[in-house]
Design an enzyme around this catalytic site. Sequence first.
Site, PDB file in Angstrom:
ATOM      1  CB  SER A 148      21.764  -9.682   0.744  1.00  0.00           C
ATOM      2  OG  SER A 148      21.400  -8.692  -0.212  1.00  0.00           O
ATOM      3  CE1 TYR A 161      16.485 -10.124   2.158  1.00  0.00           C
ATOM      4  CE2 TYR A 161      17.693  -8.283   1.193  1.00  0.00           C
ATOM      5  CZ  TYR A 161      17.445  -9.640   1.288  1.00  0.00           C
ATOM      6  OH  TYR A 161      18.167 -10.533   0.511  1.00  0.00           O
TER       7      TYR A 161
END
Length: 255
Positions: A148, A161
């Site tokens: 990501s 995250y």
Amino acid sequence: MTYPTLSGRTAVVTGAASGIGAATARLLAASGAAVALLARREERLKDLAARIAAAGGRAVAVAADVTDQESVDAAAARIRAELGAVDLVVNNAGVMLPNPLQDGRTDEWTRMIDTNLTGVLRVTRAFGDDLRAVGGRGGTADLVNISSIASHIAFPNYGVYSATKAAVTQLSASLRGEFGPQGVRVTNIEPGLTDTELGDHIDNPELGLDGQLGGMFQQIGPIAATDVADLVGYAASRPSHVNLRQLIVLPTRQA
């Protein structure tokens, strides 16, 4: 778009029940690869496998939990029995659960670490021998990890995250040192804001689709899961001596 050079390949896609995983599975199957669909939601996988078959492709639905070693091992054994050796692995399974660190949501921390990072390790270990065997005899072998842009850019309340995705990006770089000399390409893909089901898992209304994340969707506009899937297909379809090591894909309006 499809990639004819992928015809005859055997792929594993984790997190294939929805989003990027499902889109990637459809693209690989349409390009002629046999695809093993891995996720926890078996009915979703069966439906996707049926749709792929109806379109002329080949897919096997394999219910598995990447946070469970026995589940991953059983899935790997079944895939080899039904499809043979694997030469393309797409580590896509992931979960995004933002909350302030001081909330102490250790359940969420554990879930993200086990899925986003340790899950990648388990799946890579389960199919690593297959990939090295293919690469060692001069075939084309690919390990594709979906990370990501959060691995580089800090978003408030997304600390855990982001840390798991930064670990995936670093792991991918390290694995190139292990797998590259054995003929296995390692590609790390870092999408930005993408329209998937990840936002549905957020239980904090201030941060979810009715709050912070939803505001980003309105202001920026996300890319589609198919846009990321297309990068997977493109990277895996390059000549075997070419490794696209790192790919970042963002909506045009995302800084």
